[in-house]
Design a protein around this motif. Structure first.
Motif, short mmCIF file in Angstrom:
data_model
loop_
_atom_site.label_atom_id
_atom_site.label_comp_id
_atom_site.label_asym_id
_atom_site.label_seq_id
_atom_site.Cartn_x
_atom_site.Cartn_y
_atom_site.Cartn_z
N GLY A 42 44.43 32.13 47.87
CA GLY A 42 43.21 32.85 47.52
C GLY A 42 42.79 32.74 46.06
N ALA A 43 43.54 31.99 45.24
CA ALA A 43 43.14 31.85 43.82
C ALA A 43 41.92 30.95 43.70
CB ALA A 43 44.29 31.28 43.01
N TYR A 44 41.91 29.85 44.45
CA TYR A 44 40.68 29.06 44.56
C TYR A 44 39.86 29.75 45.66
CZ TYR A 44 37.06 26.03 45.86
OH TYR A 44 35.80 25.62 46.15
N ASN A 45 38.78 30.37 45.27
CA ASN A 45 38.01 31.16 46.23
C ASN A 45 36.51 30.97 46.01
OD1 ASN A 45 36.75 33.02 47.82
ND2 ASN A 45 38.12 34.72 47.31
N PRO A 46 35.88 30.12 46.84
CA PRO A 46 34.45 29.88 46.65
C PRO A 46 33.58 31.09 46.98
CG PRO A 46 35.27 28.66 48.55
CD PRO A 46 36.45 29.31 47.92
N LEU A 48 28.50 32.31 48.05
CA LEU A 48 29.41 31.18 47.79
C LEU A 48 29.03 30.43 46.52
CD1 LEU A 48 29.48 29.72 51.42
CD2 LEU A 48 31.20 31.21 50.35
N ASP A 49 30.01 29.79 45.93
CA ASP A 49 29.79 28.96 44.74
C ASP A 49 30.77 27.79 44.84
OD1 ASP A 49 30.02 27.80 42.21
OD2 ASP A 49 29.60 29.68 41.18
N LEU A 50 30.24 26.58 45.01
CA LEU A 50 31.12 25.42 45.15
C LEU A 50 31.29 24.65 43.84
CD1 LEU A 50 30.13 24.17 48.73
CD2 LEU A 50 32.09 25.56 48.04
N THR A 97 40.66 18.20 35.44
CA THR A 97 40.92 19.15 34.36
C THR A 97 39.99 20.34 34.47
OG1 THR A 97 41.55 19.18 32.03
CG2 THR A 97 39.40 18.30 32.52
N SER A 98 40.48 21.46 33.99
CA SER A 98 39.71 22.71 34.02
C SER A 98 40.12 23.52 32.82
CB SER A 98 40.15 23.50 35.26
OG SER A 98 39.09 23.91 36.01
N GLY A 99 39.21 24.34 32.31
CA GLY A 99 39.60 25.14 31.16
C GLY A 99 38.68 26.32 30.95
N CYS A 119 35.71 33.88 30.54
CA CYS A 119 35.30 32.53 30.90
C CYS A 119 34.70 32.48 32.30
CB CYS A 119 36.48 31.57 30.77
SG CYS A 119 37.65 31.68 32.13
N HIS A 120 34.25 31.32 32.67
CA HIS A 120 33.52 31.12 33.94
C HIS A 120 34.40 31.06 35.18
CE1 HIS A 120 34.08 26.51 34.16
NE2 HIS A 120 35.02 27.04 33.42
N ILE A 121 35.73 31.10 34.99
CA ILE A 121 36.62 31.07 36.15
C ILE A 121 37.03 32.51 36.47
CG2 ILE A 121 38.89 30.32 36.99
CD1 ILE A 121 38.44 27.76 35.30
N ILE A 122 36.70 32.93 37.68
CA ILE A 122 36.94 34.31 38.09
C ILE A 122 38.31 34.44 38.75
CG2 ILE A 122 36.12 36.19 39.59
CD1 ILE A 122 34.20 35.50 37.24
N ASP A 123 39.04 35.47 38.35
CA ASP A 123 40.30 35.79 39.02
C ASP A 123 39.95 36.69 40.20
OD1 ASP A 123 42.59 37.03 39.90
OD2 ASP A 123 43.50 37.16 37.89
N GLY A 174 42.39 18.31 43.37
CA GLY A 174 42.65 18.47 41.94
C GLY A 174 41.65 19.42 41.29
N ASP A 175 40.40 19.30 41.70
CA ASP A 175 39.35 20.17 41.14
C ASP A 175 39.65 21.63 41.49
OD1 ASP A 175 37.03 21.09 40.02
OD2 ASP A 175 35.67 19.92 41.26
N ALA A 176 39.89 21.89 42.76
CA ALA A 176 40.16 23.27 43.17
C ALA A 176 41.48 23.78 42.57
CB ALA A 176 40.22 23.34 44.70
N THR A 230 43.09 22.87 39.72
CA THR A 230 43.08 23.18 38.29
C THR A 230 42.38 24.52 38.06
OG1 THR A 230 41.17 21.72 38.04
CG2 THR A 230 43.30 20.83 37.37
N THR A 231 41.36 24.80 38.85
CA THR A 231 40.69 26.11 38.76
C THR A 231 41.69 27.20 39.14
OG1 THR A 231 38.62 25.02 39.39
CG2 THR A 231 38.67 27.42 39.56
N ALA A 232 42.44 26.97 40.23
CA ALA A 232 43.42 27.97 40.70
C ALA A 232 44.55 28.21 39.69
CB ALA A 232 44.00 27.52 42.04
P1 AMP Z 1 36.04 24.30 37.32
O1 AMP Z 1 35.21 23.95 36.14
O2 AMP Z 1 36.28 23.19 38.27
O3 AMP Z 1 37.29 25.03 36.96
O4 AMP Z 1 35.19 25.31 38.20
C1 AMP Z 1 34.71 26.50 37.68
C2 AMP Z 1 33.51 26.90 38.48
O5 AMP Z 1 33.92 27.27 39.82
C3 AMP Z 1 32.83 28.13 37.92
O6 AMP Z 1 31.80 27.78 37.03
C4 AMP Z 1 32.29 28.80 39.17
O7 AMP Z 1 31.10 28.16 39.55
C5 AMP Z 1 33.33 28.49 40.22
N1 AMP Z 1 34.45 29.46 40.27
C6 AMP Z 1 34.78 30.42 39.37
N2 AMP Z 1 35.91 31.05 39.72
C7 AMP Z 1 36.33 30.46 40.88
C8 AMP Z 1 37.46 30.67 41.72
N3 AMP Z 1 38.41 31.57 41.47
N4 AMP Z 1 37.55 29.86 42.81
C9 AMP Z 1 36.61 28.93 43.09
N5 AMP Z 1 35.55 28.69 42.32
C10 AMP Z 1 35.40 29.44 41.22
#
Ligand code: AMP
Ligand code: MG
Length: 382
Positions: free
Chosen positions: A112-116, A195-197, A269-271, A285-289, A320-322, A324-326
């Motif tokens: 559930g850490a990668y969660n669209p 949703l957000d992909l 990569t993700s950051g 940051c833009h990555i939601i927990d 890899g994309d999902a 690194t976000t997770a």
């Molecule tokens: P990335 O740059 O690949 O790490 O993706 C970050 C983007 O994914 C964010 O800008 C959001 O659009 C979306 N996002 C944010 N948090 C999550 C999450 N926990 N799971 C999936 N997508 C997310």
């Protein structure tokens, strides 16, 4: 256009490749038209004019992906899903269906850490195209400037994060997504799952485009999709590329951060540095927990410690994309254990910030000699 000399010019962000074997020989196609980021295919011409048709196929694919999943496109499958009522069934495109199917597997794998389904939180925190570009209708929680949202929204939206409640199905060659019945009510306004992909679309585009390129017989060069997903083919004369990862923090190194030699490898990569704001000394940051509703490493109960940037070498781009976000959500220990069982051949580099000491360090399973680090910070091998 031909690439001159040894180095392919560095983009401003994340990932790039330079030729580590004497330079020359490589041509490139660049575009800024997709995913709000630069994309590049570097190649050695295989047959007269053939690469133009390949690039056309690649960019047509990027365009189709963007048209189907972008939140900046009101008629995209994902925008229409988001605008639908709870319980409604929405017809979606084949690409959106395919990506959502992969996303379901990655949601499960990452616990559930990668969660669209974090779309509403991305919007609430101000990182959606609606807020960033000032598009679309205002919402009750909109604020003058980036700041921490009201607690009532942060807690009310939690039930909308249940991505397992989304159902996908196919009927007579058409594809559908049924929005869960769950509704969150705040001050008389109803909210449903959004949703957000953005955390997977570039990786997916990279995998599909790399297949087009390889099938057309090009096995020298690389494909860089939005600087966070790359498929590196071979370098000149079948040799290695120098794969560079840019620095997550100017204070630890300006420009490049790390380089690794390699070929025929996927890099992701993700950051937390791509998109963020700071308020009262904390970085959001833009990555939601999805477990806290706060950006990764920013929940009020923590001290901000965590992985601030993650790179993976040797994992297909979609995963890899999902992943690194997770990793930014789940942290270093989870990531190490996960990779060991699921991708034992992959290599990882995590940049970690310790909120208690204010120090940065790197955790990696690359062996010394396999990489160059341009930041003077401690390295922990695993
Ligand atoms: P990335 O740059 O690949 O790490 O993706 C970050 C983007 O994914 C964010 O800008 C959001 O659009 C979306 N996002 C944010 N948090 C999550 C999450 N926990 N799971 C999936 N997508 C997310
Ligand atoms: Mg990602």
């Amino acid at each position: 256009m031909k690439v001159k000399g040894l180095a392919l010019p560095l983009f401003a962000l994340a990932l790039t490749c330079t030729c580590g074997c004497g330079g020359g020989g490589f041509y490139k196609y660049d575009t800024l038209a997709y995913f709000n980021a630069p994309c590049r295919w570097a190649f050695v011409p295989a047959e007269q004019g053939g690469e133009k048709a390949v690039w056309q196929e690649v960019t047509a694919l990027f365009s189709d992906i963007q048209t189907e999943v972008s939140l900046g496109v009101p008629a995209s499958s994902i925008s229409r899903f988001n605008a639908a009522k709870a319980g409604e069934t929405v017809e979606i495109g084949a690409i959106a269906y395919d990506i959502l199917t992969e996303a379901q597997a990655l949601y499960t794998e990452t616990e559930g850490a990668y969660n669209p389904a974090a779309g509403l939180y991305v919007d609430l925190w101000g990182f959606s195209p609606r807020v960033l570009n000032g598009e679309g209708e205002m919402r009750p929680y909109d604020r003058d400037k980036a700041s921490v949202p009201d607690e009532e929204y942060l807690s009310a939206f939690m039930p909308l994060l249940d991505f397992s409640a989304l159902s996908l199905f196919e009927e007579e060659g058409r594809y559908y997504a049924k929005k869960p019945e769950i509704v969150a009510l705040v001050d008389g306004t109803e909210y449903t799952m959004e949703l957000d992909l953005g955390g997977i679309a570039k990786g997916y585009a990279c995998d599909k485009a790399a297949k087009i390129i390889r099938n057309a017989g090009y096995d020298l060069g690389f494909l860089n999709v939005g600087q966070s997903s790359m498929r590196v083919f071979a370098g000149e004369k079948g040799g290695d590329w120098e794969i560079e990862v840019n620095s997550p923090r100017a204070e630890i190194s300006a420009g490049r951060f790390l380089s690794v030699k390699g070929k025929h490898v996927g890099v992701s990569t993700s950051g937390d540095y791509e998109n963020y704001f700071t308020a009262e000394g904390r970085r959001y940051c833009h990555i939601i927990d999805p477990f806290t509703g706060y950006p990764a490493n920013a929940s009020p109960s923590g001290d901000g410690s965590g992985v601030v940037a993650a790179s993976l070498f040797g994992v297909p781009a979609t995963a890899g994309d999902a992943l690194t976000t997770a990793v930014l959500v789940k942290g270093e220990e989870w990531a190490k254990a996960f990779l060991k069982t699921r991708y034992p051949e992959a290599k990882a580099v995590f940049t970690v910030w310790d909120g208690a000491t204010g120090e940065y360090s790197v955790a990696t399973d690359l062996k010394s000699g396999e990489y160059t680090l341009y930041a003077e910070i401690p390295v922990r091998a695993f």
